[in-house]
Each structure stands twice: as C-alpha cells, then as structure tokens.
Scaffold this active site. Sequence first.
Site, short mmCIF file in Angstrom:
data_model
loop_
_atom_site.label_atom_id
_atom_site.label_comp_id
_atom_site.label_asym_id
_atom_site.label_seq_id
_atom_site.Cartn_x
_atom_site.Cartn_y
_atom_site.Cartn_z
N CYS A 67 6.44 1.51 1.20
CA CYS A 67 5.75 0.31 1.66
C CYS A 67 6.71 -0.49 2.55
CB CYS A 67 5.20 -0.50 0.49
SG CYS A 67 3.93 -1.69 0.96
N HIS A 94 1.78 3.80 -1.56
CA HIS A 94 2.56 3.79 -2.80
C HIS A 94 2.39 5.14 -3.50
CE1 HIS A 94 3.65 -0.52 -3.08
NE2 HIS A 94 2.61 -0.65 -2.26
N GLU A 117 3.67 6.18 -6.21
CA GLU A 117 3.58 6.00 -7.66
C GLU A 117 2.17 5.62 -8.11
OE1 GLU A 117 4.54 1.85 -6.16
OE2 GLU A 117 4.94 3.92 -5.57
#
Length: 213
Positions: A88, A193, A195
């Site tokens: 990001c 992202h 994750e």
Amino acid sequence: MSLTALVDYDSGNLHSAQKAFERMAAEGGGGTIVVTSEPDVVARADRIVLPGDGAFPHCRAQLFGIDGMAEALADAVARRGVPFLGICVGMQLLATTGYEYEETPGFGWVPGDIRRIAPSDPNLPVPHMGWNDLVVTGAHPVLDGIGTGDHAYFVHSWQMRVADPAHLLAHCDYGGAVTAIVARDNVIGTQFHPEKSQRAGLRLIANFLRWRP
C-alpha cells in the site's frame, strides 16, 4: 533461520499482516517473522516488509522520524540487495516523488510518481475500495501461481505511475488502469493488501518468503 522484519513506524495496523506472514512462514518454513521499529533489527533481517496506511507525506515523516531507520533501509535494500516488499503506502514510498497534499520525495527505488486516481467513469468513487481483479502483465518469482483474474483487496486514493513500463507487473481496471504491482531488482511492491487478499495474497506472501533475488 531466516528473519523477516515487518517495519513498524506507527502508520497502520500491522496485526493482520503479522498473522498472515506468520501463517505462511509456518506452512512453508519461511523462518521467523518479527514486527519491529528498531533499525538494528531491520539491518540484520534477511527480508524486509514495509506496510503503510494513510497519507504519503505522513508515512514518510513517521518512517524518517525513527532515528537510523531510513539509513538502515537504504543500506539493506539499495546497497546489499535484501529482498523488500512494500504494501500500500509502503509500495508508494518506493517511488521518486509523491504529490499527495504536497510534493514529497520517496526512496526512488522504483522511479515514478504517486498521483491521485482519476477514473474515467465519474460514478466510480475514490477511494478505490474493495475487491478487484488483477491483470498480470509481467513475470516474477513472487507472482508464481498468481495470474490475471485473481482477486486482490484495495483501499487507496493514489497510485504509482512508473517511469519505466518494465517495472509494472500488474494493474487492475477501475475506470482505467490502476497500478497494482511494481518490481525492480530485489524490490517488489503491491498497492493492494496481500494479507487481506485471501488465496492470491497468501500465495504472494509465501512466494516472497522463498524469494532469492
């Protein structure tokens, strides 16, 4: 055993990133994951991850406000070639210059500028938030098993415009092409992202933990 450092500079919640990296390290023998704001830990890490949420100038100020951190990153990544993943705003900091609120220098490791997203369709809101399909245009070891049509989770209003098209590995369509993944040498960055991106994101993390540029 290898050490992966997730840099904590008070610019985003690291909990979900830490859990995702720990999970993939445990599944694939990826070594130890540590969240740290200590430059000496970053300096001895075998891999470095720089997350980031918020405005470009604020994130840069927070990072450079940690005594010795910018120098530790520059020595590890730019001089010694330690594998690096920016996420990001952590990816945006790879650029030469950001233009959010004010002109702000980045690391310059992937030459380019950070510009506000301007969808061709005025009905598309900014920030660009939610799931979008990746369009993968470049090959890279960290993208093994990840291809066009895989989903990724985005939350951002600004994007990188690379100076060299060879550094752009993937984009998504949001009223025009929006940069999703960039890479150069030992450095790779994702605007989304990983994750939070389920299968594709976890695969990318696992690949990064095995990557040897």
